[in-house]
Design an enzyme around this catalytic site. Structure first.
Site, PDB file in Angstrom:
ATOM      1  N   SER A 286     -11.411  13.497 -35.808  1.00 19.68           N
ATOM      2  CA  SER A 286     -10.401  12.700 -35.131  1.00 19.68           C
ATOM      3  C   SER A 286     -10.492  12.997 -33.643  1.00 19.68           C
ATOM      4  O   SER A 286     -10.757  14.128 -33.239  1.00 19.68           O
ATOM      5  CB  SER A 286      -9.010  13.068 -35.653  1.00 19.68           C
ATOM      6  OG  SER A 286      -8.031  12.757 -34.689  1.00 19.68           O
ATOM      7  N   LYS A 292      -8.885  17.534 -38.218  1.00 15.07           N
ATOM      8  CA  LYS A 292      -9.202  16.445 -39.150  1.00 15.07           C
ATOM      9  C   LYS A 292     -10.688  16.328 -39.462  1.00 15.07           C
ATOM     10  O   LYS A 292     -11.544  16.513 -38.610  1.00 15.07           O
ATOM     11  CB  LYS A 292      -8.746  15.102 -38.575  1.00 15.07           C
ATOM     12  CG  LYS A 292      -7.258  14.904 -38.537  1.00 15.07           C
ATOM     13  CD  LYS A 292      -6.612  14.813 -39.906  1.00 15.07           C
ATOM     14  CE  LYS A 292      -6.926  13.522 -40.630  1.00 15.07           C
ATOM     15  NZ  LYS A 292      -6.371  12.346 -39.945  1.00 15.07           N
ATOM     16  N   GLU A 299     -14.302   5.187 -46.504  1.00 19.19           N
ATOM     17  CA  GLU A 299     -13.304   4.195 -46.068  1.00 19.19           C
ATOM     18  C   GLU A 299     -13.961   2.878 -45.660  1.00 19.19           C
ATOM     19  O   GLU A 299     -13.475   1.792 -45.981  1.00 19.19           O
ATOM     20  CB  GLU A 299     -12.480   4.753 -44.905  1.00 19.19           C
ATOM     21  CG  GLU A 299     -11.544   5.860 -45.344  1.00 19.19           C
ATOM     22  CD  GLU A 299     -10.900   6.543 -44.148  1.00 19.19           C
ATOM     23  OE1 GLU A 299      -9.691   6.389 -43.985  1.00 19.19           O
ATOM     24  OE2 GLU A 299     -11.595   7.229 -43.388  1.00 19.19           O
ATOM     25  N   TYR A 326     -28.819 -32.943 -49.611  1.00 17.16           N
ATOM     26  CA  TYR A 326     -28.761 -32.030 -48.468  1.00 17.16           C
ATOM     27  C   TYR A 326     -27.765 -32.556 -47.442  1.00 17.16           C
ATOM     28  O   TYR A 326     -27.741 -33.737 -47.112  1.00 17.16           O
ATOM     29  CB  TYR A 326     -30.140 -31.854 -47.808  1.00 17.16           C
ATOM     30  CG  TYR A 326     -30.063 -30.898 -46.634  1.00 17.16           C
ATOM     31  CD1 TYR A 326     -30.154 -29.528 -46.826  1.00 17.16           C
ATOM     32  CD2 TYR A 326     -29.815 -31.367 -45.341  1.00 17.16           C
ATOM     33  CE1 TYR A 326     -30.020 -28.645 -45.768  1.00 17.16           C
ATOM     34  CE2 TYR A 326     -29.680 -30.489 -44.272  1.00 17.16           C
ATOM     35  CZ  TYR A 326     -29.788 -29.133 -44.488  1.00 17.16           C
ATOM     36  OH  TYR A 326     -29.649 -28.255 -43.447  1.00 17.16           O
ATOM     37  N   LYS A 334     -26.573 -19.348 -44.693  1.00 16.79           N
ATOM     38  CA  LYS A 334     -27.442 -18.198 -44.413  1.00 16.79           C
ATOM     39  C   LYS A 334     -26.711 -16.964 -43.878  1.00 16.79           C
ATOM     40  O   LYS A 334     -26.940 -15.856 -44.362  1.00 16.79           O
ATOM     41  CB  LYS A 334     -28.562 -18.618 -43.458  1.00 16.79           C
ATOM     42  CG  LYS A 334     -29.734 -19.225 -44.233  1.00 16.79           C
ATOM     43  CD  LYS A 334     -30.728 -19.916 -43.383  1.00 16.79           C
ATOM     44  CE  LYS A 334     -30.317 -21.318 -43.011  1.00 16.79           C
ATOM     45  NZ  LYS A 334     -30.023 -22.221 -44.142  1.00 16.79           N
TER      46      LYS A 334
HETATM   47  N1  ARG Z   1     -31.846 -25.229 -40.446  1.00 17.19           N
HETATM   48  C1  ARG Z   1     -31.609 -26.063 -41.573  1.00 17.19           C
HETATM   49  C2  ARG Z   1     -30.807 -25.304 -42.635  1.00 17.19           C
HETATM   50  O1  ARG Z   1     -30.659 -24.159 -42.495  1.00 17.19           O
HETATM   51  C3  ARG Z   1     -32.907 -26.470 -42.170  1.00 17.19           C
HETATM   52  C4  ARG Z   1     -32.878 -27.770 -42.867  1.00 17.19           C
HETATM   53  C5  ARG Z   1     -32.605 -28.873 -41.922  1.00 17.19           C
HETATM   54  N2  ARG Z   1     -32.803 -30.108 -42.558  1.00 17.19           N
HETATM   55  C6  ARG Z   1     -32.364 -31.234 -41.996  1.00 17.19           C
HETATM   56  N3  ARG Z   1     -32.602 -32.321 -42.627  1.00 17.19           N
HETATM   57  N4  ARG Z   1     -31.711 -31.233 -40.880  1.00 17.19           N
HETATM   58  O2  ARG Z   1     -30.325 -25.855 -43.591  1.00 17.19           O
END
Ligand code: ARG
Length: 473
Positions: A286, A292, A299, A326, A334
């Site tokens: 601490s 401490k 934690e 998509y 990500k």
């Molecule tokens: N950076 C994009 C992603 O992470 C890749 C795919 C992009 N595709 C598109 N049709 N804009 O999803």
């Protein structure tokens, strides 16, 4: 100010995206870490394009060389990522095409939609292999700590009240079991991640005669018999992020298990329990209170569970309203996935290391487990062995506990006569119930904490788990 974006926008667009648009839509700041898998995927795709006659041998060779060179520059930290090129796929392809004219053919019959699905699957596969290993090492650390203090008995708790005595190792082995199920889930997730989406194009495959199985084999997307595994629906393949959600789900459960272990360690390291001592190197001090020594690793392990659970919620929410197929929303998968992977991997490693640097305060454990009221259930079992129905036995022992409390004595300090005054089924051997070693030896069912069962489990795990010596440094 406007900048042009050379790869995808040529033709249809009269200008590149505005700088603020590029900043908002870019993913290179985080998806650059897919570069290795992006390059491997491109090499396999190029090899397939050569096989079906779209690239000649010289073009393939030039592409592979160019990609290798780019890979080396990235490794050396010399590659310049460009925000205006949006993502890792465009950055690598644009640079390749600048160096190798045939690079312009690489994207034949490929979309970033199937490319990104491929890259993330490949990346996650590798992470799963490493995480599995890290969970095994953590299990090993628990088993080793249990084996080092195999004679130590502690009170087991329910409702955080002392319940019944158990070997310290038995308590640790509970976590070994939890982690084993986590490792099984990792392997299970690997199976569903290990399917190749390339060849699905943007949404509807390609008019060109791609050899999807060839690519799958090249990239190790195979079943246990070595047969290629490719996705069976092009629309599903480009919009599916089940594998990422499955990972975030198993990661959340793993984090919860680690958090519970951390909580036990925090309690045990407190002055109130004083069951364990975490080595100085794995604790912090601490800034104000000189006395401490804080269990910060434990934690933070508990605290980081919040973000791992949050990542799962984020991904489920991300997917729930998306129309097929998509949508750019998917780019948001990500950072959550990466964060869950990074967090649980780092946590598993550091908790394992902390356990290797933790010792048990044998004296305090002996003191805590010597409380004879921990064996009140054993007293009831004693009466059951004499033929008494358990409910009646429970009542009789309840009277004993009440009497002891009133007279300020411990259960083992009451005389045989006092026991018999409560119930005549208590015999002159009643005090033998309080022999802690014998009491534990009687709990000899499979999965119970007798010494012989615990030794059996420690031996079983020692055989299954990789040895601590094989630990990567
Ligand atoms: N950076 C994009 C992603 O992470 C890749 C795919 C992009 N595709 C598109 N049709 N804009 O999803």
């Amino acid at each position: 100010m406007k900048k042009s974006s050379p790869v995808s926008r040529s033709g249809r667009f009269s200008s590149g995206p505005a700088a603020d648009v590029a900043k908002f839509t870019e993913s290179i700041s985080f998806d650059w870490r897919l570069w290795r898998h992006d390059i491997l995927g491109s090499m396999a795709h190029a090899a397939m394009l050569q096989k079906i006659g779209i690239l000649d041998r010289g073009e393939l060779k030039a592409i592979v060389q160019g990609l290798n060179q780019i890979g080396q520059e990235i490794t050396d930290g010399k590659f310049r990522w460009k925000e205006e090129l949006e993502d890792v796929h465009m950055n690598i392809e644009a640079e390749l095409t600048k160096r190798v004219p045939a690079g312009a053919k690489l994207h034949t019959a490929r979309s970033r939609n199937d490319q990104v699905a491929l890259d993330v699957r490949m990346w996650l596969r590798d992470e799963l292999v490493d995480l599995n290993e890290e969970i095994r090492m953590l299990q090993r650390s628990l088993v080793d700590l249990g084996a080092r203090f195999s004679e130590v008995i502690i009170p087991g708790y329910t409702h955080l009240q002392r319940a019944q005595p158990v070997y310290f190792a038995h308590h640790l082995l509970a976590y070994v079991e939890m982690l084993d199920r986590d490792a099984e889930r990792v392997q299970d997730c690997f199976q569903r991640t290990n399917v190749c989406p390339l060849g699905s194009g943007a949404i509807a495959g390609s008019t060109l005669p791609l050899d999807r199985e060839f690519v799958a084999l090249e990239l190790g997307f195979v079943d246990s018999k070595g047969r290629p595994r490719v996705t069976q629906n092009s629309m599903d393949a480009v919009c599916d992020r089940d594998f990422a959600i499955e990972f975030c789900s198993l990661a959340a459960l793993l984090a919860v298990h680690l958090s519970r272990l951390a909580e036990d360690l925090i309690l045990w390291a407190s002055s109130e329990f004083n069951f364990v001592k975490i080595a100085d190197a794995y604790t912090t001090g601490s800034s104000l209170m000189p006395q401490k020594k804080n269990p910060d690793i434990a934690e933070l392990t508990r605290g980081k569970t919040g973000r791992v659970v949050g990542n799962l919620m984020a991904l489920l929410t991300l997917l729930k309203g998306l129309p097929m197929t998509y949508n750019r929303d998917l780019q948001e998968d990500k950072e959550r996935l990466f964060d869950s992977v990074d967090t649980v991997r780092a946590t598993a490693r550091i908790v394992g290391a902390m356990l290797q640097n933790t010792s048990v305060n044998v004296e305090s454990c002996a003191q805590a487990s010597s409380d004879p009221s921990l064996l009140a259930t054993d007293l009831a079992d004693y009466l059951v062995r004499k033929g008494m129905p358990f409910r009646q036995a429970h009542h009789a022992v309840g009277l004993v506990v009440g009497f002891a409390e009133k007279t300020g004595k411990k259960l083992n300090e009451l005389t045989t006569a006092e026991y018999q005054a409560i119930d005549k089924n208590f015999g002159s051997d009643i005090h033998s119930v309080f022999d802690l070693q014998k009491a534990l030896a009687l709990r000899n069912l499979t999965g119970a904490p007798s010494g012989s069962q615990v030794r059996k489990q420690l031996a079983r795990w020692s055989k299954i788990l990789p040895s601590a010596k094989s630990r990567p440094s």
